[in-house]
Design a protein around this motif. Structure first.
Motif, PDB file in Angstrom:
ATOM      1  N   ARG A   9       5.215 -16.344   1.036  1.00  0.00           N
ATOM      2  CA  ARG A   9       5.787 -15.206   1.731  1.00  0.00           C
ATOM      3  C   ARG A   9       7.101 -14.780   1.080  1.00  0.00           C
ATOM      4  NH1 ARG A   9       4.444 -13.882   6.823  1.00  0.00           N
ATOM      5  NH2 ARG A   9       5.671 -12.055   6.236  1.00  0.00           N
ATOM      6  N   PHE A  33      -6.780  -4.713  -3.260  1.00  0.00           N
ATOM      7  CA  PHE A  33      -5.729  -3.885  -3.852  1.00  0.00           C
ATOM      8  C   PHE A  33      -4.445  -4.699  -3.954  1.00  0.00           C
ATOM      9  CE2 PHE A  33      -7.970   0.165  -3.147  1.00  0.00           C
ATOM     10  CZ  PHE A  33      -8.857  -0.175  -2.144  1.00  0.00           C
ATOM     11  N   TYR A  35      -0.300  -3.832  -4.244  1.00  0.00           N
ATOM     12  CA  TYR A  35       0.740  -2.812  -4.161  1.00  0.00           C
ATOM     13  C   TYR A  35       2.116  -3.463  -4.330  1.00  0.00           C
ATOM     14  CZ  TYR A  35      -2.579   0.412  -1.876  1.00  0.00           C
ATOM     15  OH  TYR A  35      -3.643   1.230  -1.574  1.00  0.00           O
ATOM     16  N   GLN A  37       6.167  -2.609  -3.174  1.00  0.00           N
ATOM     17  CA  GLN A  37       7.045  -1.738  -2.391  1.00  0.00           C
ATOM     18  C   GLN A  37       8.485  -1.891  -2.853  1.00  0.00           C
ATOM     19  OE1 GLN A  37       7.562  -2.653   1.773  1.00  0.00           O
ATOM     20  NE2 GLN A  37       8.624  -0.735   2.184  1.00  0.00           N
ATOM     21  N   MET A  39      12.451   0.315  -2.603  1.00  0.00           N
ATOM     22  CA  MET A  39      13.147   1.340  -1.823  1.00  0.00           C
ATOM     23  C   MET A  39      12.989   2.712  -2.463  1.00  0.00           C
ATOM     24  SD  MET A  39      14.429   0.048   0.858  1.00  0.00           S
ATOM     25  CE  MET A  39      15.615   1.281   1.352  1.00  0.00           C
ATOM     26  N   GLN A  41      10.648   3.833  -4.761  1.00  0.00           N
ATOM     27  CA  GLN A  41       9.310   4.360  -5.035  1.00  0.00           C
ATOM     28  C   GLN A  41       8.359   4.244  -3.856  1.00  0.00           C
ATOM     29  OE1 GLN A  41       8.452   6.000  -7.807  1.00  0.00           O
ATOM     30  NE2 GLN A  41      10.527   5.736  -8.591  1.00  0.00           N
ATOM     31  N   GLY A  42       8.767   3.537  -2.828  1.00  0.00           N
ATOM     32  CA  GLY A  42       7.829   3.315  -1.732  1.00  0.00           C
ATOM     33  C   GLY A  42       6.752   2.341  -2.151  1.00  0.00           C
ATOM     34  N   LEU A  43       5.534   2.567  -1.682  1.00  0.00           N
ATOM     35  CA  LEU A  43       4.408   1.702  -2.020  1.00  0.00           C
ATOM     36  C   LEU A  43       3.681   2.258  -3.235  1.00  0.00           C
ATOM     37  CD1 LEU A  43       3.026   1.042   1.530  1.00  0.00           C
ATOM     38  CD2 LEU A  43       3.388  -0.752  -0.141  1.00  0.00           C
ATOM     39  N   LEU A  45       0.532   1.613  -6.003  1.00  0.00           N
ATOM     40  CA  LEU A  45      -0.681   0.865  -6.304  1.00  0.00           C
ATOM     41  C   LEU A  45      -0.571   0.303  -7.712  1.00  0.00           C
ATOM     42  CD1 LEU A  45      -3.597   0.033  -5.548  1.00  0.00           C
ATOM     43  CD2 LEU A  45      -4.342   2.203  -6.555  1.00  0.00           C
ATOM     44  N   TYR A  48      -6.609  -2.574  -8.572  1.00  0.00           N
ATOM     45  CA  TYR A  48      -7.567  -2.938  -7.557  1.00  0.00           C
ATOM     46  C   TYR A  48      -8.896  -3.360  -8.153  1.00  0.00           C
ATOM     47  CZ  TYR A  48      -9.770   1.796  -7.339  1.00  0.00           C
ATOM     48  OH  TYR A  48     -10.427   2.979  -7.601  1.00  0.00           O
ATOM     49  N   PHE A  91       2.343  -6.392  -1.849  1.00  0.00           N
ATOM     50  CA  PHE A  91       1.321  -6.439  -0.805  1.00  0.00           C
ATOM     51  C   PHE A  91      -0.065  -6.487  -1.428  1.00  0.00           C
ATOM     52  CE2 PHE A  91       3.705  -5.831   3.002  1.00  0.00           C
ATOM     53  CZ  PHE A  91       4.794  -5.046   2.673  1.00  0.00           C
ATOM     54  N   GLN A 105      -8.058   0.228   4.543  1.00  0.00           N
ATOM     55  CA  GLN A 105      -7.433  -0.871   3.828  1.00  0.00           C
ATOM     56  C   GLN A 105      -6.603  -1.687   4.812  1.00  0.00           C
ATOM     57  OE1 GLN A 105      -5.412   0.138   0.173  1.00  0.00           O
ATOM     58  NE2 GLN A 105      -6.791   1.856  -0.230  1.00  0.00           N
ATOM     59  N   PHE A 107      -3.821  -4.573   5.165  1.00  0.00           N
ATOM     60  CA  PHE A 107      -2.764  -5.159   4.356  1.00  0.00           C
ATOM     61  C   PHE A 107      -2.387  -6.560   4.829  1.00  0.00           C
ATOM     62  CE2 PHE A 107      -0.905  -1.863   1.563  1.00  0.00           C
ATOM     63  CZ  PHE A 107      -1.672  -0.778   1.954  1.00  0.00           C
ATOM     64  N   GLY A 108      -2.023  -7.389   3.859  1.00  0.00           N
ATOM     65  CA  GLY A 108      -1.421  -8.670   4.168  1.00  0.00           C
ATOM     66  C   GLY A 108       0.058  -8.499   4.483  1.00  0.00           C
ATOM     67  N   PRO A 109       0.746  -9.610   4.815  1.00  0.00           N
ATOM     68  CA  PRO A 109       2.154  -9.520   5.213  1.00  0.00           C
ATOM     69  C   PRO A 109       3.113  -9.373   4.044  1.00  0.00           C
ATOM     70  CG  PRO A 109       1.420 -11.781   5.299  1.00  0.00           C
ATOM     71  CD  PRO A 109       0.210 -10.964   4.971  1.00  0.00           C
TER      72      PRO A 109
END
Lengths: 116, 113
Positions: A9, A33, A35, A37, A39, A41-43, A45, A48, A91, A105, A107-109
Motif C-alpha cells: 500500500r 489496467f 494507472y 495519479q 496532482m 496530471q490526474g489519473l 493510463l 492494460y 492504481f 473498471q 479500482f484497487g486502493p
C-alpha cells in the motif's frame, strides 16, 4: 465481496532502486489496467492487458517501466531504476472486456510510492 | 496536453443544496463520458456515465449533462449529503468503449453540514 487488491500500500525507496508493485484482479475479470495519479496530471493510463496479453502500453515510460501478468491472478508493475519523479499513487483496475470495450473498471486502493 | 479538464480543484456546498461539478474536453472524438468518485486511501469507484447520443443521464441523486457543442459535461448532485464529500474525476473515451479512459485532475467536493 470481490475487490482488487494491491501490494504494498505504501513504498518508500531511494532513487535508483527497483520497485515492484503487485495487483490481484477480481476473479473472472480478464482485463487489467495500470494507472498513475499525480496532482498535475490526474489519473493517467499506463498500460492494460486482456487475457494476460498486453494491449496497450503507450502511456508507460519504456526505458524504466515494465508491466507483466505472470498469471491471471497477478499483475506486476516494475520500475527500474526508480527516480523521484516517479513518486505518485499507482492504481490497478480490473474489468471484464471484449474487443474494444470493457465493462465497469473496478479500482484497487492504490500503492503510494515515494522515491527519495 | 490535458484533453479532459476539471478547472475547479475544490468546491464547498452546504448540505441539502445542489452540487455542480464541471468538466471540459478538447478531443471531439470522445463519445463516452464517466464520473468516478474517490474517497481518501481508496481507489476511484464508478458513479455514472453518459454516451454522446444522449444529453442527460440520471441515477437517483446524480445527473450528468452533456453539451457536445460546448464540449462540456457536468455532474449534478441533489440534494448533497455529507457522504458525498470526495474527489470526483471526470473521464472520457472514444468509440463508445470503456477502455482507454482519459481522466481529468479531479475536483474535491466538501459538503458542509
Amino acid at each position: 465481496d470481490a475487490r482488487v487488491t494491491q501490494t504494498p500500500r505504501h513504498k518508500v525507496t531511494e532513487m535508483g532502486q527497483e520497485v515492484t508493485m503487485r495487483c490481484q484482479p477480481i476473479l473472472g475479470h480478464n482485463t487489467v489496467f495500470w494507472y498513475r495519479q499525480t496532482m498535475m496530471q490526474g489519473l493517467e493510463l499506463l498500460a492494460y492487458f486482456r487475457n494476460r496479453a498486453p494491449l496497450d502500453d503507450s502511456g508507460m515510460p519504456k526505458d524504466r517501466f515494465s508491466a507483466e501478468m505472470p498469471d491471471a491472478t497477478l499483475a506486476t508493475l516494475k520500475i527500474q531504476p526508480s527516480e523521484p519523479r516517479d513518486s505518485a499513487v499507482y492504481f490497478c483496475a480490473s474489468g471484464f472486456g471484449t474487443s474494444g470495450s470493457t465493462d465497469t473498471q473496478y479500482f484497487g486502493p492504490g500503492t503510494r510510492l515515494t522515491v527519495l | 496536453d490535458q484533453q479532459v479538464k476539471q478547472n475547479s480543484p475544490s468546491l464547498s456546498v452546504q448540505e441539502g443544496r445542489i452540487s455542480i461539478l464541471n468538466c471540459d474536453y478538447t478531443n471531439s472524438m470522445f463519445d463516452y463520458f464517466l464520473w468516478y468518485k474517490k474517497y481518501p486511501a481508496e481507489g476511484p469507484t464508478f458513479l455514472i456515465s453518459i454516451s454522446s447520443i444522449k444529453d442527460k443521464n440520471e441515477d437517483g441523486r446524480f445527473t450528468v449533462f452533456l453539451n457536445k457543442s460546448a464540449k462540456h459535461l457536468s455532474l449534478h448532485i441533489v440534494p448533497s449529503q455529507p457522504g458525498d464529500s470526495a474527489v470526483y474525476f471526470c473521464a472520457a473515451n472514444r468509440d463508445f468503449g470503456n477502455e482507454k479512459l482519459t481522466f481529468g485532475t479531479g475536483t474535491r467536493l466538501t459538503i458542509i453540514p
